[in-house]
Scaffold this motif. Sequence first.
Motif, PDB file in Angstrom:
ATOM      1  N   THR A 109      48.458  29.012  50.220  1.00  0.00           N
ATOM      2  CA  THR A 109      49.788  29.099  49.603  1.00  0.00           C
ATOM      3  C   THR A 109      50.318  30.525  49.518  1.00  0.00           C
ATOM      4  O   THR A 109      51.521  30.729  49.429  1.00  0.00           O
ATOM      5  N   GLY A 110      49.413  31.495  49.528  1.00  0.00           N
ATOM      6  CA  GLY A 110      49.831  32.878  49.374  1.00  0.00           C
ATOM      7  C   GLY A 110      50.052  33.292  47.933  1.00  0.00           C
ATOM      8  O   GLY A 110      50.396  34.442  47.653  1.00  0.00           O
ATOM      9  N   LEU A 111      49.831  32.365  46.987  1.00  0.00           N
ATOM     10  CA  LEU A 111      50.003  32.692  45.570  1.00  0.00           C
ATOM     11  C   LEU A 111      48.851  33.557  45.080  1.00  0.00           C
ATOM     12  O   LEU A 111      47.745  33.529  45.627  1.00  0.00           O
ATOM     13  N   ASN A 112      49.109  34.309  44.036  1.00  0.00           N
ATOM     14  CA  ASN A 112      48.080  35.177  43.466  1.00  0.00           C
ATOM     15  C   ASN A 112      46.908  34.345  42.952  1.00  0.00           C
ATOM     16  O   ASN A 112      47.089  33.396  42.192  1.00  0.00           O
ATOM     17  N   ILE A 113      45.705  34.730  43.354  1.00  0.00           N
ATOM     18  CA  ILE A 113      44.524  33.936  43.033  1.00  0.00           C
ATOM     19  C   ILE A 113      44.271  33.866  41.528  1.00  0.00           C
ATOM     20  O   ILE A 113      43.857  32.823  41.003  1.00  0.00           O
ATOM     21  N   HIS A 114      44.546  34.932  40.809  1.00  0.00           N
ATOM     22  CA  HIS A 114      44.278  34.938  39.371  1.00  0.00           C
ATOM     23  C   HIS A 114      45.329  34.130  38.612  1.00  0.00           C
ATOM     24  O   HIS A 114      45.037  33.571  37.554  1.00  0.00           O
ATOM     25  N   LEU A 115      46.528  34.045  39.154  1.00  0.00           N
ATOM     26  CA  LEU A 115      47.546  33.176  38.564  1.00  0.00           C
ATOM     27  C   LEU A 115      47.119  31.714  38.686  1.00  0.00           C
ATOM     28  O   LEU A 115      47.211  30.938  37.729  1.00  0.00           O
ATOM     29  N   ILE A 116      46.631  31.350  39.875  1.00  0.00           N
ATOM     30  CA  ILE A 116      46.150  29.975  40.100  1.00  0.00           C
ATOM     31  C   ILE A 116      44.979  29.670  39.173  1.00  0.00           C
ATOM     32  O   ILE A 116      44.919  28.613  38.525  1.00  0.00           O
ATOM     33  N   ASN A 117      44.041  30.612  39.106  1.00  0.00           N
ATOM     34  CA  ASN A 117      42.864  30.431  38.257  1.00  0.00           C
ATOM     35  C   ASN A 117      43.271  30.232  36.802  1.00  0.00           C
ATOM     36  O   ASN A 117      42.706  29.394  36.091  1.00  0.00           O
TER      37      ASN A 117
END
Length: 616
Positions: free
Chosen positions: A171-179
């Motif tokens: 997705t290209g989204l920030n990994i820590h935001l997803i987490n």
Amino acid sequence: MSGTTATTLLSEPVTKSEDVLTFGLIDYVVFTLMLSSSAGIGVYFGFFSKAKNTTEEYLRGGKKMKPIPIAISLVSSQLSGVAIMSIPAENYTYGFNFIFIVLSMVAVLPILIFVIVPVFYDNNVTNCYEYLEMRFNKRTRQLITGTFVMNQFLMLPVFMFVPSLAFSQVTGLNIHLINTVVSSICVFYTMLGGIKAVVWTDVVQAGVMLFSVVLVGILGTQRAGGLGTVLDYASEGGRFNFDFRMDPRIRLSFWSGISSGLLMWTGKIGLDQCCVQRIVSLPSYPQAKKCLTVSTIGFIIIMFFNCFAGIIMFARYFGCDPMKAGLVSKPDKMMPFFIQDIMGNLMGMPGVFISCVFSASLSSLSANLNSLAGVAYFDYIKPYIRHTEARANASMKLVVAAMGAYCIVGGFIVENFSSILQTMWTVTGINYGAVVGIFLLGMFVPRCNSKGAVSGIIFSVLVMLWIIINGQMNFKSGLVKYEILPNGLDQCEARDLHWNLDGISTTNSTISADPTAIPVERTTAFGSNRDFSIYDISFYWYKVLGAILVFLWAIPMSYICPSDEADKKDPKLFSPFVRKFLKMIPTELEFDELPQKDPDHKLEIIEKVNGANHDY
């Protein structure tokens, strides 16, 4: 794939045969539905269920749970996102010997049903570590509870970070935001709904996992040329070369697979609070037997598909290895690449697979959070406060929330480790064998006392720590090196895998030397020309060796050190098989249960019987 590899792929021209794993609207809808259903279940059990707000309800569902949902939950929680990603890679690179670990579950089932679970039901155990205090003493319980808490702190951030990494890549989204978002949702439904929310979200997530794993198997087999082609290529590539040698330095053989599988599944399902808590939430022992039987069958089925996915993956890339082509940096990243290849162009399929990985991780995380909350309250909070149901529930929910926050912060730490999965397996090898060993010692060896148990735990952990540290030093110095089974690049054009040929020309990869060539004085995955050293043994033996060390130390020490008065325990604390040889009355007789004779005679019988129950 790593971020670098993913960037390389996206920057290269896409050929017709290449499928790019990207998230579209349908994929986001599929993923959102999975998360929403989990959150909705938590809301229902937290606000709309008519159950009482008690610790019994929160931790054991009022002891009114049903066998089939619990069975599905047990299967679901044994699969993490780590397993979904790494087990196929294991079979791709080292062959199908991992199936022996899966098949060991057949032997684990009777051990659970006839040896371990009856002890918990006979003693009305709600916390499996409570058993250790009943059988030995409080210090034994504290030692093992401490290892449980330590393992949770090590593993919980990993459970969520790995699938968050996969989601970030597509997705290209920030990994820590997803987490942060997904961990918060898991904490939300676990904190509100307790064990019922955990179990019923597991049921939903298990459906997603089973569908995804089977779908990967079907589509992968089709793309590889059919089942016959898969079997032929796997056989030709040495992936079906089962190893029956006794050398413990071999990375994975029949003997290490069966032995480590027996100990690992016995410990994870029968002696770990995460699973024991759900098993004892069933109303009766017969229902527990039914639950364990169903869960074993389900576990073997889904794990077989997961293992065989690695064989299908090898057949797909037989003679055209993406790792040698420079498209994949290491085996653990093969599964996302494979999914990209076989279903990247199918609408909604990337969403299904990412949902599968997250479902596995959410299932593991929620089960561990709920169990950790119970252990933390009863072992570390309750002794220091005035217990009320309201305080207990508030405390456990605060523990869940705090651990959720820790998982989010822990993601920043996990991100800095390149080989976190193998590290976690090795680290748990330090104490896992001691945990399983001390439970089995308590159930099977009546003569063992608390002094032998406590010293046995310490001895096992210290010895395993020494062995593992020296083993890692051998890895670092190159004395031990696990080369993978060979694959080539000579058939890319013949098999029309042009994107691999493009990868070779654009990534400047070099083809490594033949991995079957064994250097002088080196232990490899499949043999060794070094003199035997305990530090060279496979990490699959760590847990088994740890359990053996407990027995080797604790039993002699129990004879050397005199038993305390507190060591005289009820025979129900032993396995039903062992009770037959103790020649003891199962329970202490009460005065009114005796035949009507003169009081002096009745008192004499009571003293003899109750004395016999303790003089073994």
